[in-house]
Write an enzyme that holds these catalytic residues in place. Structure first.
Site, PDB file in Angstrom:
ATOM      1  N   ARG A 195       0.926  -1.178   0.144  1.00  0.00           N
ATOM      2  CA  ARG A 195       0.150   0.150   0.109  1.00  0.00           C
ATOM      3  C   ARG A 195       1.005   1.489   0.027  1.00  0.00           C
ATOM      4  O   ARG A 195       1.963   1.328   0.685  1.00  0.00           O
ATOM      5  CB  ARG A 195      -0.913   0.199   1.026  1.00  0.00           C
ATOM      6  CG  ARG A 195      -1.802  -1.011   1.468  1.00  0.00           C
ATOM      7  CD  ARG A 195      -2.691  -1.220   2.431  1.00  0.00           C
ATOM      8  NE  ARG A 195      -3.607  -2.554   2.625  1.00  0.00           N
ATOM      9  CZ  ARG A 195      -4.547  -2.590   3.637  1.00  0.00           C
ATOM     10  NH1 ARG A 195      -4.465  -1.590   4.567  1.00  0.00           N
ATOM     11  NH2 ARG A 195      -5.075  -3.653   3.463  1.00  0.00           N
ATOM     12  N   ARG A 230       3.099   1.837  10.278  1.00  0.00           N
ATOM     13  CA  ARG A 230       2.460   2.110   9.058  1.00  0.00           C
ATOM     14  C   ARG A 230       3.478   1.998   7.984  1.00  0.00           C
ATOM     15  O   ARG A 230       4.675   2.771   8.013  1.00  0.00           O
ATOM     16  CB  ARG A 230       1.768   3.668   8.804  1.00  0.00           C
ATOM     17  CG  ARG A 230       1.176   4.022   7.501  1.00  0.00           C
ATOM     18  CD  ARG A 230       0.735   5.327   7.472  1.00  0.00           C
ATOM     19  NE  ARG A 230      -0.609   5.359   7.937  1.00  0.00           N
ATOM     20  CZ  ARG A 230      -1.323   6.429   7.951  1.00  0.00           C
ATOM     21  NH1 ARG A 230      -0.853   7.571   7.511  1.00  0.00           N
ATOM     22  NH2 ARG A 230      -2.603   6.599   8.663  1.00  0.00           N
ATOM     23  N   GLU A 251      -4.911  -0.633  15.161  1.00  0.00           N
ATOM     24  CA  GLU A 251      -5.705  -1.513  14.533  1.00  0.00           C
ATOM     25  C   GLU A 251      -5.231  -2.742  13.798  1.00  0.00           C
ATOM     26  O   GLU A 251      -4.257  -2.552  12.969  1.00  0.00           O
ATOM     27  CB  GLU A 251      -6.388  -0.739  13.370  1.00  0.00           C
ATOM     28  CG  GLU A 251      -7.453  -1.579  12.440  1.00  0.00           C
ATOM     29  CD  GLU A 251      -7.742  -0.784  11.082  1.00  0.00           C
ATOM     30  OE1 GLU A 251      -7.887  -1.700  10.357  1.00  0.00           O
ATOM     31  OE2 GLU A 251      -7.494   0.582  11.199  1.00  0.00           O
ATOM     32  N   SER A 263      -9.768  -5.317  10.521  1.00  0.00           N
ATOM     33  CA  SER A 263     -11.266  -4.597  10.205  1.00  0.00           C
ATOM     34  C   SER A 263     -12.143  -5.767   9.842  1.00  0.00           C
ATOM     35  O   SER A 263     -11.888  -6.499   8.883  1.00  0.00           O
ATOM     36  CB  SER A 263     -11.282  -3.748   9.128  1.00  0.00           C
ATOM     37  OG  SER A 263     -10.352  -2.566   9.584  1.00  0.00           O
ATOM     38  N   ARG A 287       1.627  -5.352  13.331  1.00  0.00           N
ATOM     39  CA  ARG A 287       1.260  -4.561  14.537  1.00  0.00           C
ATOM     40  C   ARG A 287       1.134  -5.364  15.919  1.00  0.00           C
ATOM     41  O   ARG A 287       1.085  -5.070  16.756  1.00  0.00           O
ATOM     42  CB  ARG A 287      -0.054  -3.926  14.136  1.00  0.00           C
ATOM     43  CG  ARG A 287       0.146  -2.678  13.118  1.00  0.00           C
ATOM     44  CD  ARG A 287      -1.213  -1.907  12.978  1.00  0.00           C
ATOM     45  NE  ARG A 287      -0.764  -0.968  12.074  1.00  0.00           N
ATOM     46  CZ  ARG A 287      -1.622   0.252  11.621  1.00  0.00           C
ATOM     47  NH1 ARG A 287      -3.108   0.147  12.371  1.00  0.00           N
ATOM     48  NH2 ARG A 287      -1.407   1.236  11.032  1.00  0.00           N
TER      49      ARG A 287
END
Length: 460
Positions: free
Chosen positions: A273, A288, A369, A372, A411
């Site tokens: 990404r 990130r 996070e 999701s 993470r």
């Protein structure tokens, strides 16, 4: 995508979804006008086609009856109708292309249970887990980016040298721990009856459109062999941003049988990404990045079962953290923070105690996070042509798709490094991961390599 009929019959519901999800640059009135003109042209075309058939059927009869003049008039009228029909169909095809492109820009309609809100501040915390019996932590928890460099587990400087900012090397026991996490996650989800899939890494534009990454989020994806701002074709390739893309599209334009459902796949993959946006303390280190590993859970289910499955999928993803005894919380995402494609979404956020953030828990640290968990209802299925046949004699209908990370590996690694660190600067390996690391219980680090380490002092 939303069906034309739904948009046509429920324009205010769609308008509300656009507003509540904060989608800009979409003109619903224009879409409705295109749809209305397209339907008028289709009706006009049907009328012209019927008239032409009637005229054509009379030509032979008129010739047999010797009515040459009337037959010639009928031939000329048939030709006129053919030309009129061609013009109408060409315009209808043009409008249909515009309509299909415009429908791709409309967001999914939020489920009635989704809280209304503008951003992450309006998300609703559903519950917390694992805070009742926390392990003893050092007086000052060292953030993972400093601890990772101290123990020579993470090397951001050399990663940037090789690939640019946002890339890193994970080394030694850090790499072993990441491999252990991946295998552990896969084993947990196999117990939950997930079937493994090892997907292709490049995906074509049709696949990206099928799951909703294109056209809206093209700027966040890595495109292969073309400039980022060039128009894309259906067979252009992109590095997958998530295994959701290839796995969801496995059955694109296919019809599954009712007996096949539910289909539960898990897929490990690297993910890529561009992650455009601001970077700072909150995203420093391994939080990130442009390339990361993840185990993705993808479900294909009957429409009437999708919300029960959503709750089960949430539990299946969270079980990884439960077994690792990492504290976390679950959020019910509000309309403004849930995403373009979802009808309902939960986020699972693990607690990382190394950096105190304003939105962290009262005891300090921050939320990261790691998953999701989303129900798309038939939104992706319509884009990708994913259908099932309830009974063999019945017509096919669109199924519902769901997915969730099970989990995002970096993470979770960050949370382990910070939550399981000890006063002496070592890291205790969570018990469920030790079999995957040959029984090793503690990560003590490694001596740095290279001239840059000379003079840095002896490791204690």
């Amino acid at each position: 995508m939303l069906s034309r009929q739904f948009v046509r019959e429920h324009p205010e519901t769609v308008r509300d979804a656009i507003e509540r999800k904060g989608v800009t640059g979409v003109d619903l009135d224009e879409i409705l006008e295109i749809d209305a003109e397209w339907r008028e042209l289709k009706a006009e075309g049907d009328g012209l086609r019927q008239e032409r058939n009637e005229v054509s059927s009379k030509i032979g009869q008129l010739k047999q009856e010797g009515e040459e003049e009337e037959a010639q008039e009928a031939i000329e009228r048939s030709q006129e109708l053919k030309e009129e029909l061609q013009a109408v169909e060409e315009r209808a095809d043009e409008l249909e292309s515009q309509l299909e492109a415009a429908l791709l820009e409309l967001p999914n309609v939020p489920h009635e249970s989704v809280p209304t809100g503008e951003d992450e501040a309006d998300n609703v915390e559903r519950y917390r887990e694992g805070f009742e019996d926390l392990r003893d932590l050092p007086d000052e928890v060292v953030p993972h980016y400093d601890l990772g460099e101290d123990l020579d587990l993470l090397d951001f400087e050399r990663g940037a040298k090789v690939s640019g900012g946002g890339y890193q090397f994970v080394k030694g026991d850090g790499a072993r721990l990441e491999h252990a996490l991946i295998q552990f996650m896969l084993d947990v989800h196999r117990e939950q009856e997930y079937v493994d899939v090892l997907p292709p890494i490049p995906v074509n534009s049709d696949s990206m459109e099928g799951t909703g990454q294109l056209p809206k989020f093209a700027e966040d994806a890595y495109r292969v062999g073309a400039r980022q701002d060039d128009d894309y074709d259906s067979d252009d390739l992109w590095l997958l941003p998530t295994a959701e893309v290839p796995v969801t599209n496995m059955y694109r334009d296919e019809i599954l049988l009712d007996d096949d459902l539910p289909v539960k796949h898990q897929a490990f993959s690297p993910n890529f990404r561009r992650e455009a946006g601001e970077h700072g303390t909150e995203t420093r280190g391994y939080v990130r990045v442009h390339q990361f590993h993840k185990v993705e859970l993808v479900n294909f289910v009957r429409p009437e079962n999708s919300y029960d499955r959503l709750e089960s999928l949430l539990d299946e993803a969270a079980e990884v953290l439960d077994r690792l005894e990492l504290p976390y919380r679950v959020l019910n995402m509000c309309t403004g923070d849930m995403g373009f494609t979802q009808a309902k979404k939960y986020d699972i956020e693990v607690w990382a105690p190394g950096d105190d953030m304003e939105d962290g828990p009262d005891r300090g640290g921050r939320w990261l996070e790691v998953s999701s968990v989303s129900n798309f209802e038939d939104f992706q299925a319509r884009r990708a042509g994913l259908r099932y046949r309830p009974e063999r004699h019945e017509s096919a209908d669109y199924l519902h798709t769901l997915n969730g990370s099970g989990l995002a590996v970096p993470r979770v690694l960050v949370a382990i490094m910070e939550y399981y660190q000890n006063d002496d600067g070592t890291i205790t390996i969570p018990e469920p991961l030790r079999p995957y690391m040959g029984g090793q219980e503690v990560i003590e680090g490694h001596e740095p390599v290279g001239e840059s380490a000379v003079g840095a002092g002896e490791k204690e």
